[in-house]
Design a protein around this motif. Sequence first.
Motif, PDB file in Angstrom:
ATOM      1  N   GLY A   1       0.847  -1.179   0.000  1.00  0.00           N
ATOM      2  CA  GLY A   1       0.000   0.000   0.000  1.00  0.00           C
ATOM      3  C   GLY A   1       0.886   1.233   0.000  1.00  0.00           C
ATOM      4  O   GLY A   1       2.038   1.184   0.447  1.00  0.00           O
ATOM      5  N   VAL A   2       0.377   2.322  -0.515  1.00  0.00           N
ATOM      6  CA  VAL A   2       1.089   3.600  -0.527  1.00  0.00           C
ATOM      7  C   VAL A   2       0.228   4.618   0.213  1.00  0.00           C
ATOM      8  O   VAL A   2      -0.965   4.752  -0.074  1.00  0.00           O
ATOM      9  N   ILE A   3       0.816   5.299   1.175  1.00  0.00           N
ATOM     10  CA  ILE A   3       0.089   6.268   1.990  1.00  0.00           C
ATOM     11  C   ILE A   3       0.693   7.651   1.776  1.00  0.00           C
ATOM     12  O   ILE A   3       1.913   7.828   1.880  1.00  0.00           O
ATOM     13  N   CYS A   4      -0.155   8.625   1.474  1.00  0.00           N
ATOM     14  CA  CYS A   4       0.286  10.004   1.258  1.00  0.00           C
ATOM     15  C   CYS A   4      -0.435  10.934   2.231  1.00  0.00           C
ATOM     16  O   CYS A   4      -1.656  10.831   2.397  1.00  0.00           O
ATOM     17  N   LEU A   5       0.315  11.815   2.857  1.00  0.00           N
ATOM     18  CA  LEU A   5      -0.255  12.851   3.711  1.00  0.00           C
ATOM     19  C   LEU A   5      -0.220  14.156   2.926  1.00  0.00           C
ATOM     20  O   LEU A   5       0.854  14.677   2.615  1.00  0.00           O
ATOM     21  N   LEU A   6      -1.399  14.654   2.579  1.00  0.00           N
ATOM     22  CA  LEU A   6      -1.520  15.837   1.734  1.00  0.00           C
ATOM     23  C   LEU A   6      -2.126  16.995   2.519  1.00  0.00           C
ATOM     24  O   LEU A   6      -2.982  16.794   3.385  1.00  0.00           O
ATOM     25  N   GLU A   7      -1.690  18.197   2.177  1.00  0.00           N
ATOM     26  CA  GLU A   7      -2.239  19.393   2.801  1.00  0.00           C
ATOM     27  C   GLU A   7      -2.598  20.398   1.718  1.00  0.00           C
ATOM     28  O   GLU A   7      -1.791  20.666   0.812  1.00  0.00           O
ATOM     29  N   ASP A   8      -3.817  20.932   1.813  1.00  0.00           N
ATOM     30  CA  ASP A   8      -4.262  21.933   0.847  1.00  0.00           C
ATOM     31  C   ASP A   8      -3.439  23.204   1.027  1.00  0.00           C
ATOM     32  O   ASP A   8      -3.354  23.754   2.133  1.00  0.00           O
ATOM     33  N   ILE A   9      -2.842  23.670  -0.041  1.00  0.00           N
ATOM     34  CA  ILE A   9      -1.945  24.820   0.026  1.00  0.00           C
ATOM     35  C   ILE A   9      -2.680  26.084   0.457  1.00  0.00           C
ATOM     36  O   ILE A   9      -2.129  26.926   1.179  1.00  0.00           O
ATOM     37  N   ASN A  10      -3.933  26.225   0.070  1.00  0.00           N
ATOM     38  CA  ASN A  10      -4.677  27.451   0.350  1.00  0.00           C
ATOM     39  C   ASN A  10      -5.446  27.410   1.661  1.00  0.00           C
ATOM     40  O   ASN A  10      -5.498  28.406   2.385  1.00  0.00           O
ATOM     41  N   THR A  11      -6.052  26.270   1.985  1.00  0.00           N
ATOM     42  CA  THR A  11      -6.921  26.217   3.164  1.00  0.00           C
ATOM     43  C   THR A  11      -6.288  25.526   4.362  1.00  0.00           C
ATOM     44  O   THR A  11      -6.780  25.661   5.477  1.00  0.00           O
ATOM     45  N   GLY A  12      -5.234  24.750   4.140  1.00  0.00           N
ATOM     46  CA  GLY A  12      -4.625  24.006   5.233  1.00  0.00           C
ATOM     47  C   GLY A  12      -5.331  22.707   5.559  1.00  0.00           C
ATOM     48  O   GLY A  12      -4.910  21.979   6.473  1.00  0.00           O
TER      49      GLY A  12
ATOM     50  N   PRO B   1      -0.565  23.586  12.518  1.00  0.00           N
ATOM     51  CA  PRO B   1      -1.400  23.936  11.363  1.00  0.00           C
ATOM     52  C   PRO B   1      -0.662  24.851  10.400  1.00  0.00           C
ATOM     53  O   PRO B   1       0.244  25.590  10.781  1.00  0.00           O
ATOM     54  N   ARG B   2      -1.065  24.778   9.174  1.00  0.00           N
ATOM     55  CA  ARG B   2      -0.454  25.598   8.131  1.00  0.00           C
ATOM     56  C   ARG B   2      -0.817  27.065   8.356  1.00  0.00           C
ATOM     57  O   ARG B   2      -1.976  27.390   8.639  1.00  0.00           O
ATOM     58  N   PRO B   3       0.136  27.989   8.241  1.00  0.00           N
ATOM     59  CA  PRO B   3      -0.208  29.408   8.392  1.00  0.00           C
ATOM     60  C   PRO B   3      -1.130  29.846   7.264  1.00  0.00           C
ATOM     61  O   PRO B   3      -1.029  29.345   6.137  1.00  0.00           O
ATOM     62  N   PRO B   4      -2.047  30.761   7.531  1.00  0.00           N
ATOM     63  CA  PRO B   4      -2.963  31.209   6.477  1.00  0.00           C
ATOM     64  C   PRO B   4      -2.197  31.892   5.356  1.00  0.00           C
ATOM     65  O   PRO B   4      -1.156  32.517   5.589  1.00  0.00           O
ATOM     66  N   PRO B   5      -2.683  31.775   4.121  1.00  0.00           N
ATOM     67  CA  PRO B   5      -1.990  32.419   2.995  1.00  0.00           C
ATOM     68  C   PRO B   5      -2.053  33.929   3.125  1.00  0.00           C
ATOM     69  O   PRO B   5      -3.017  34.485   3.653  1.00  0.00           O
ATOM     70  N   PRO B   6      -1.021  34.623   2.674  1.00  0.00           N
ATOM     71  CA  PRO B   6      -1.022  36.091   2.767  1.00  0.00           C
ATOM     72  C   PRO B   6      -2.102  36.692   1.884  1.00  0.00           C
ATOM     73  O   PRO B   6      -2.436  36.167   0.828  1.00  0.00           O
ATOM     74  N   VAL B   7      -2.659  37.796   2.351  1.00  0.00           N
ATOM     75  CA  VAL B   7      -3.684  38.503   1.584  1.00  0.00           C
ATOM     76  C   VAL B   7      -2.991  39.473   0.641  1.00  0.00           C
ATOM     77  O   VAL B   7      -2.249  40.362   1.073  1.00  0.00           O
ATOM     78  N   THR B   8      -3.203  39.296  -0.633  1.00  0.00           N
ATOM     79  CA  THR B   8      -2.581  40.146  -1.642  1.00  0.00           C
ATOM     80  C   THR B   8      -3.600  41.147  -2.158  1.00  0.00           C
ATOM     81  O   THR B   8      -4.680  40.749  -2.606  1.00  0.00           O
ATOM     82  N   PRO B   9      -3.309  42.452  -2.061  1.00  0.00           N
ATOM     83  CA  PRO B   9      -4.260  43.454  -2.570  1.00  0.00           C
ATOM     84  C   PRO B   9      -4.575  43.213  -4.042  1.00  0.00           C
ATOM     85  O   PRO B   9      -3.688  42.915  -4.843  1.00  0.00           O
ATOM     86  N   GLY B  10      -5.850  43.344  -4.361  1.00  0.00           N
ATOM     87  CA  GLY B  10      -6.269  43.162  -5.748  1.00  0.00           C
ATOM     88  C   GLY B  10      -6.639  41.744  -6.092  1.00  0.00           C
ATOM     89  O   GLY B  10      -7.205  41.490  -7.150  1.00  0.00           O
TER      90      GLY B  10
END
Length: 598
Positions: A366-377, A420-429
Amino acid sequence: MASRTVPKSAIPITNPNSKSITITSPKPEPANGRSSKESPESSSATATNSTPDPATNSPSTTNHPPANVAPISEAPRPSTAIKPPQNTWGSLDMGGMNIKNLPGSNGLFTFTFLINLYLNHNALTIVPPRVGLLTQLKEFYIFDNHLASLPYELGSLYQLQTLGIEGNPLDASLKNIAQKDGTQALIVYLRDNNPAAPSPPVRQWKNLLTGPEREALAADPNAETVSVLCFNILCERYATERLYGYTPSWALAWSFRRDLIMKEILRHDTDIVCLQEVDIAQYEDYFSKRLADEGYAGVFWPKSRANRLTGAERRQVDGCATFYKSSRFQLIEKQLAEFNALAMARPDFRKTDDMFNRILGKDHIGVICLLEDINTGTRLVVGNAHIHWDPAFSDVKLVQAALLVDEVQKAADRFAKLSPRPPPPVTPGVNDDPDQPISQRPPPVYTEGAKIPVIICGDFNSNPGSGLYEFMSSGHLAPNHPEFLGHAYGVYTSEGLKHRLNLKSAYSAPGAGGEGHVTNFVPGFQGEIDYVWFSAGNLGVNAVLEELDSTYLEKCVGFPNTYFPSDHVAISCEFRVKPPRDQSAKLSTTNPGTPTSL
């Protein structure tokens, strides 16, 4: 009638042109010792599949089921019920009966157990294409008729040893092939020159949510969905004419099949793709490169025997490959679950002959992967496995599944301990589009592994009535379950199998159509043995890829064929992510119409 001694098991038919054929035989002697002559009743003969020839010990058959052998069998269960007797006739003589027409709707073509069929000395001008469904035939006599041609579907009779065609005004080329090179050469010619049959209906997605639920999900800025595809692709080494003699040789060729496989993968455009039976060469030379062009990153391990091999032989070893969209997910950790090594490392497993001969000799992984959403964590634990096929080793299937789930649970517990993953930076625009909802949810915090969504895909070689299915879907299995076959495997057989992942099969979700749909289709077996399991506490099913069209399957001998590149079919589903309860409670007033349960 033909001047020939009819085999003892042959059954004469008196009305072959009727819509259905009823065959009667003397009533078997009852278990109470009374003679069947004491009852005036008669019973219809119940046909049973003939026992296939034993498979050889070549790598292709020891590691992969032949097309005429089912990967499952009914578990031995104690019962006091008297089993009905089985009829074992396999020959049918309809010779010398002046039959002029044999319609395709005739009940004869439902007798897929037939081994010998005699239609000689009649007045037939056509043999219906449905004869190709009689894949158990070894002898087929149609000599002395009025046949000017033979149906290409005869090429599906891959076990045919004798084809009697003399005395027919056949095309000279067909006669020459049979006379010069024999029956097998003629069968191969018909098989490989069969014009492509009509294409099957395109499989559609089956939505399990109502219209308002879908709209609420789309409008919720905190809603997340993830889609998965699972597919045993049939690796090149196992795709042989000896195992799949009914498939045209050109349709078995890897150069043909790989394009169909890739087309199927890309058509559904899922976030995660779990493939089984991918060999090293296919992964390195084709899948990793081709899917990288489509935005996927991959994780792959071959089966354990690759460690003992080198060169070209090593490159033929198959394994499991998991791909994920790199624009969405980051791979945090990957792990190989080598079942024989895990079993050897367990202190509660006694090092008995059963351990060495039954568990350690099987190199499935079996192959096990631990994935994390880049945007939401949001985190996902994704398992991908291929469980042993042989029904004589149902205990091995249970042990392999239990070892896999144990490792998934451990991986989830490790994953929960990471910050936990830090929240993504808020980019103006960016995200200023008023029509695009903006997520207000902070990255989730997982207090324990059970809070992290889990998806386990694979070819489990077990049907919904098996002990493996019971264990996966209920979280427990009795230590004395008959599929352990009386063997001892430490805690597994002293206390039973247990897990706390709250797994369900995606196709068992309400509205999905229920279990029992076909994921593996060969002459010896048609049924469900592939699954996408999910943790029902933190995932819900939005949609599934619909099952195969039953009308199309009735016309097929088995897969692979022109349109299906593997003996398995892809299954796919879309999930919605349920955030941890503490966070979902804070956001519950944001969009109360969003579905939160299965």
